[in-house]
Design an enzyme around this catalytic site. Structure first.
Site, PDB file in Angstrom:
ATOM      1  N   HIS A 158     -19.500  16.198  -3.231  1.00  6.00           N
ATOM      2  CA  HIS A 158     -18.094  16.656  -2.837  1.00  6.00           C
ATOM      3  C   HIS A 158     -17.808  18.303  -2.771  1.00  6.00           C
ATOM      4  O   HIS A 158     -16.813  18.372  -2.370  1.00  6.00           O
ATOM      5  CB  HIS A 158     -17.041  15.959  -3.726  1.00  6.00           C
ATOM      6  CG  HIS A 158     -16.832  14.729  -3.715  1.00  6.00           C
ATOM      7  ND1 HIS A 158     -15.981  14.030  -2.708  1.00  6.00           N
ATOM      8  CD2 HIS A 158     -17.417  13.326  -4.403  1.00  6.00           C
ATOM      9  CE1 HIS A 158     -16.082  12.789  -2.877  1.00  6.00           C
ATOM     10  NE2 HIS A 158     -16.623  12.458  -3.914  1.00  6.00           N
ATOM     11  N   HIS A 173     -23.350   7.098 -10.403  1.00  7.45           N
ATOM     12  CA  HIS A 173     -22.128   7.057  -9.777  1.00  7.45           C
ATOM     13  C   HIS A 173     -21.387   5.527  -9.644  1.00  7.45           C
ATOM     14  O   HIS A 173     -21.853   5.069  -8.532  1.00  7.45           O
ATOM     15  CB  HIS A 173     -21.401   7.916  -8.778  1.00  7.45           C
ATOM     16  CG  HIS A 173     -20.228   8.311  -8.556  1.00  7.45           C
ATOM     17  ND1 HIS A 173     -19.598   9.517  -9.319  1.00  7.45           N
ATOM     18  CD2 HIS A 173     -19.215   7.604  -7.863  1.00  7.45           C
ATOM     19  CE1 HIS A 173     -18.229   9.413  -8.957  1.00  7.45           C
ATOM     20  NE2 HIS A 173     -17.937   8.382  -8.175  1.00  7.45           N
ATOM     21  N   HIS A 216     -13.293  17.203  -6.246  1.00  3.84           N
ATOM     22  CA  HIS A 216     -13.449  16.157  -5.197  1.00  3.84           C
ATOM     23  C   HIS A 216     -13.034  16.798  -3.992  1.00  3.84           C
ATOM     24  O   HIS A 216     -13.594  17.482  -3.793  1.00  3.84           O
ATOM     25  CB  HIS A 216     -12.500  14.993  -5.938  1.00  3.84           C
ATOM     26  CG  HIS A 216     -12.616  13.630  -5.175  1.00  3.84           C
ATOM     27  ND1 HIS A 216     -11.751  13.168  -4.370  1.00  3.84           N
ATOM     28  CD2 HIS A 216     -13.717  12.616  -5.354  1.00  3.84           C
ATOM     29  CE1 HIS A 216     -12.312  11.894  -3.956  1.00  3.84           C
ATOM     30  NE2 HIS A 216     -13.319  11.537  -4.587  1.00  3.84           N
ATOM     31  N   ASP A 262     -22.482   4.768  -5.704  1.00  2.00           N
ATOM     32  CA  ASP A 262     -21.172   4.929  -5.476  1.00  2.00           C
ATOM     33  C   ASP A 262     -20.367   3.536  -5.196  1.00  2.00           C
ATOM     34  O   ASP A 262     -19.253   3.232  -4.377  1.00  2.00           O
ATOM     35  CB  ASP A 262     -20.875   5.629  -4.119  1.00  2.00           C
ATOM     36  CG  ASP A 262     -19.735   6.321  -3.995  1.00  2.00           C
ATOM     37  OD1 ASP A 262     -18.778   6.358  -4.990  1.00  2.00           O
ATOM     38  OD2 ASP A 262     -19.241   7.045  -3.042  1.00  2.00           O
ATOM     39  N   ASP A 270     -17.689   3.322  -9.642  1.00  2.00           N
ATOM     40  CA  ASP A 270     -16.093   3.669  -9.790  1.00  2.00           C
ATOM     41  C   ASP A 270     -15.709   2.352 -10.284  1.00  2.00           C
ATOM     42  O   ASP A 270     -14.410   2.210 -10.051  1.00  2.00           O
ATOM     43  CB  ASP A 270     -15.552   3.952  -8.245  1.00  2.00           C
ATOM     44  CG  ASP A 270     -15.708   5.301  -8.147  1.00  2.00           C
ATOM     45  OD1 ASP A 270     -14.857   6.098  -8.887  1.00  2.00           O
ATOM     46  OD2 ASP A 270     -16.263   5.678  -7.148  1.00  2.00           O
ATOM     47  N   GLU A 278     -15.008  13.136 -12.155  1.00  2.00           N
ATOM     48  CA  GLU A 278     -15.083  13.438 -10.562  1.00  2.00           C
ATOM     49  C   GLU A 278     -14.030  14.248 -10.214  1.00  2.00           C
ATOM     50  O   GLU A 278     -13.164  13.525  -9.805  1.00  2.00           O
ATOM     51  CB  GLU A 278     -15.354  11.963 -10.177  1.00  2.00           C
ATOM     52  CG  GLU A 278     -15.814  12.182  -8.305  1.00  2.00           C
ATOM     53  CD  GLU A 278     -15.770  10.916  -7.580  1.00  2.00           C
ATOM     54  OE1 GLU A 278     -15.189   9.934  -7.767  1.00  2.00           O
ATOM     55  OE2 GLU A 278     -16.481  11.183  -6.653  1.00  2.00           O
ATOM     56  N   HIS A 315     -23.872  11.627  -6.348  1.00  2.89           N
ATOM     57  CA  HIS A 315     -23.921  10.546  -5.123  1.00  2.89           C
ATOM     58  C   HIS A 315     -23.767  11.218  -4.087  1.00  2.89           C
ATOM     59  O   HIS A 315     -22.686  11.555  -3.296  1.00  2.89           O
ATOM     60  CB  HIS A 315     -22.833   9.593  -5.462  1.00  2.89           C
ATOM     61  CG  HIS A 315     -21.084   9.999  -5.486  1.00  2.89           C
ATOM     62  ND1 HIS A 315     -21.012  10.927  -6.623  1.00  2.89           N
ATOM     63  CD2 HIS A 315     -20.326   9.735  -4.894  1.00  2.89           C
ATOM     64  CE1 HIS A 315     -19.638  11.411  -6.507  1.00  2.89           C
ATOM     65  NE2 HIS A 315     -19.281  10.378  -5.611  1.00  2.89           N
TER      66      HIS A 315
HETATM   67 ZN   LIG Z   1     -17.081  10.364  -4.716  1.00  2.00          ZN
END
Ligand SMILES: [Zn+2]
Ligand SMILES: *[C@@H]1O[C@H](CO)[C@@H](O)[C@H](O)[C@H]1NC(C)=O
Ligand SMILES: *[C@@H]1O[C@H](CO)[C@@H](O)[C@H](O)[C@H]1NC(C)=O
Length: 409
Positions: A214, A36, A168, A304, A38, A141, A235
């Site tokens: 999540h 993961h 999420h 992450d 971003d 996600e 993650h």
């Molecule tokens: Zn996340």
């Protein structure tokens, strides 16, 4: 005696270097696949996805955890790039924004073909390893990105989505998120609703990995029970070491073990130490813990990076993986265990998901019940409660004809 005491610090330093050298040797053979990252979200926030902006150049990009030199220094050979759109897009423009985040990943691969190879299967990851490129895959996600539609789920699959995080930090109309366990959100689906179960089955049919980062514990258990393929936590860390509801509790780790599934450990300080500060060694504690409870085959990395504001001392950006691997070697992880955590465990899960995949099977058609959909800007075509465009015109015409004849009289 004097000399040996005097030499101790030196010996320690040399040993540390030896572990790092060994880590680098292993990483040259087996780079890390991270679950993961971003960076696409940073590209949206900082540049509105304009990759040609001089400051967005991924070779020189400075204020992020991720850029091309850092990926190379970290021996990152596979990355699930997160197509993340926040929960406030739910029932609004979540699908459009998800498509744009998927598009920006494809454009990264096109603009930097020397570095990234966009792939969609386990064989593609191995191909990228061979070519010394970063295998680039897309994880979406948050279930709100499919807007409660199996048609959208399938369309995202066709665009390259290879995992979907079921929620999420918000419920979808069909799956509950971790805030339910914290008492901040109401349980809505008791894990997965009937439609949520159809989503999971359809993901199995498509060969899209089910990601349980999540989600609520009830959702974790429902998905682990239902899925015919192993699942991932892209993650998440261990709840027993830091009692944050984003982490994975022991009874779920037991199910992870039983199903040959995978927990890719999150480096976010708040999930590692339950405080604003954390260290590389504490991340290694989570890796050790999950290995002890669920087995070495259940461990991976999901840093992450670029999705969090605080990272442990020693793991500040994606270049630091060799230091974490050195720490695992110091803790007597075998080479095979390390290689499992780096890449082999994810590859095993992905291959199992590809085995279960069956595109020849008839796609699931049953839509979500109309009353389960939220939001006011949604049309209702197709549902019997909502007349189709033509039907409503015909109805209007039928109503206006008698009126018209009245006027004529
Ligand atoms: Zn996340
Ligand atoms: C990014 O910057 C590097 C180094 O200045 C340059 O060689 C490269 O062409 C640039 N790439 C893009 C896509 O702008
Ligand atoms: C690793 O193994 C060595 C040799 O067997 C042992 O002395 C050491 O205590 C072990 N270290 C840990 C952290 O388990």
């Amino acid at each position: 005696m004097w000399t040996s005491l005097w030499l101790w610090p030196l010996v320690a330093i040399c040993a540390a270097d030896l572990f790092r050298d060994e880590a680098v040797r292993i990483l040259q053979e087996k780079p890390v696949i991270d679950g993961h990252n971003d960076l696409p979200w940073q590209l949206l926030k900082q540049f509105n996805n304009r990759l040609l902006d001089a400051k967005a150049n991924l070779t020189v990009l400075a204020d992020t955890h991720t850029n091309i030199p850092k990926l190379k220094a970290g021996f990152v050979g596979g990355q699930f790039w997160s197509a993340y759109v926040p929960c406030d897009t739910q029932n609004k423009d979540s699908v459009k924004r998800t498509l744009e985040q998927m598009d920006v990943v494809h454009r990264m691969c096109q603009l930097y073909p020397e570095t990234f190879l966009c792939v969609t299967d386990s064989a593609g990851i191995e191909q990228a390893f061979q070519e010394k490129k970063v295998a680039s895959l897309i994880g979406v996600e948050g279930g709100h990105s499919i807007d409660s539609s199996l048609g959208v789920l399938r369309a995202l699959y066709h665009l390259g989505m290879r995992y979907l995080t079921l929620t999420h930090s918000c419920n979808t109309p069909w799956a509950d998120n971790w805030l339910v366990d914290q008492g901040d959100d109401q349980a809505q689906s008791q894990g997965l609703s009937a439609f949520g179960q159809r989503v999971v089955k359809e993901m199995n049919r498509l060969g899209v990995m089910i990601d349980l980062a999540h989600v609520s514990v009830a959702t974790m258990k429902a998905a682990l029970r239902l899925s015919t393929a192993p699942v991932i936590f892209s993650h998440s860390s261990a709840f027993s070491l830091c009692a944050h509801k984003r982490n994975v509790p022991d009874d779920v780790l037991e199910l992870v073990k039983q199903t040959n599934s995978l927990v890719m450990v999150n480096f976010y300080n708040d999930y590692v130490s339950c405080s604003s500060e954390a260290s590389l060694s504490q991340v290694a504690d989570h890796l050790d813990y999950i290995k002890n409870v669920a087995g070495a085959a259940a461990v991976g990395f999901g840093g992450d990076y670029d999705g969090v504001s605080r990272l442990p001392v020693g793991l500040e950006d994606v270049s630091k993986y060799p230091d974490l691997i050195a720490e695992l070697l110091r803790r007597n992880w075998t080479e095979a265990e390390v290689k499992g955590a780096l890449a082999d465990n994810l590859l095993r899960v992905f291959r199992a998901v590809e085995q279960v995949k069956n595109l020849a099977q008839i796609p699931e058609e049953e839509p979500i019940a109309l009353e389960q959909l939220g939001g006011s800007c949604r049309t209702q075509y197709g549902y019997s409660a909502a007349p189709s465009h033509h039907a409503s015109r015909a109805l209007l015409a039928a109503l206006s004809l008698p009126l018209l004849s009245l006027y004529l009289l």
